[in-house]
Scaffold this motif. Structure first.
Motif, PDB file in Angstrom:
ATOM      1  N   HIS A  30       0.850  -1.183   0.000  1.00  0.00           N
ATOM      2  CA  HIS A  30       0.000   0.000   0.000  1.00  0.00           C
ATOM      3  C   HIS A  30       0.888   1.236   0.000  1.00  0.00           C
ATOM      4  O   HIS A  30       1.818   1.346   0.795  1.00  0.00           O
ATOM      5  CB  HIS A  30      -0.913   0.005   1.221  1.00  0.00           C
ATOM      6  CG  HIS A  30      -1.881  -1.139   1.229  1.00  0.00           C
ATOM      7  ND1 HIS A  30      -3.054  -1.122   0.528  1.00  0.00           N
ATOM      8  CD2 HIS A  30      -1.829  -2.347   1.837  1.00  0.00           C
ATOM      9  CE1 HIS A  30      -3.686  -2.257   0.704  1.00  0.00           C
ATOM     10  NE2 HIS A  30      -2.956  -3.030   1.502  1.00  0.00           N
ATOM     11  N   THR A  42      -4.691   5.813  -0.781  1.00  0.00           N
ATOM     12  CA  THR A  42      -3.754   4.718  -0.544  1.00  0.00           C
ATOM     13  C   THR A  42      -4.119   3.532  -1.432  1.00  0.00           C
ATOM     14  O   THR A  42      -4.766   2.589  -0.975  1.00  0.00           O
ATOM     15  CB  THR A  42      -3.774   4.311   0.944  1.00  0.00           C
ATOM     16  OG1 THR A  42      -3.645   5.478   1.738  1.00  0.00           O
ATOM     17  CG2 THR A  42      -2.636   3.371   1.268  1.00  0.00           C
ATOM     18  N   SER A  44      -3.390   0.073  -3.606  1.00  0.00           N
ATOM     19  CA  SER A  44      -2.493  -1.061  -3.381  1.00  0.00           C
ATOM     20  C   SER A  44      -1.948  -1.529  -4.733  1.00  0.00           C
ATOM     21  O   SER A  44      -2.646  -1.517  -5.745  1.00  0.00           O
ATOM     22  CB  SER A  44      -3.228  -2.196  -2.670  1.00  0.00           C
ATOM     23  OG  SER A  44      -4.285  -2.674  -3.455  1.00  0.00           O
TER      24      SER A  44
END
Length: 113
Positions: A30, A42, A44
């Motif tokens: 992340h 954020t 991933s």
């Protein structure tokens, strides 16, 4: 009475799917991105993937950077320019006057014939 349809409300492929049917997911990392409005996103990424330097903020659409103290500046938008504004960038007033005089002289010559 149910109407005789045993699979009512389902579709082909529906049902609980776990990692046994899909396969194992790739290891993830992340990464936080910060925009100039103070939003943090954020996303991933797979660990072996290339991490981009900037990421568009999903809330405001501005670019976000990985440095929280120095987020990227919002992109500068150019105002709409008219055709005349583009012509004035390419031609000086003297050039414009010469072209106008040439066009007027051709017009006057065609009227005299």
């Amino acid at each position: 009475m149910a109407g005789g349809n045993a699979i009512r409300g389902t579709r082909v492929g529906a049902g609980p799917m776990g990692e046994s049917e899909r396969g194992e997911t790739a290891p993830r990392s992340h990464v936080s991105y910060f925009c100039s409005n103070g939003h943090v996103s954020t996303p991933s990424f797979a660990q072996e993937a290339d991490i981009p330097d900037s990421w568009d903020c999903p809330r405001c659409g501005l670019p976000g950077g990985r440095d929280s103290q120095n987020p990227p500046a919002p992109p500068r938008t150019e105002p709409y320019k008219t055709h005349l504004a583009y012509v004035k960038e390419r031609r000086s007033d003297a050039d414009g006057a010469a072209i106008l005089e040439e066009a007027l002289s051709k017009l006057r010559a065609s009227r005299e014939l």
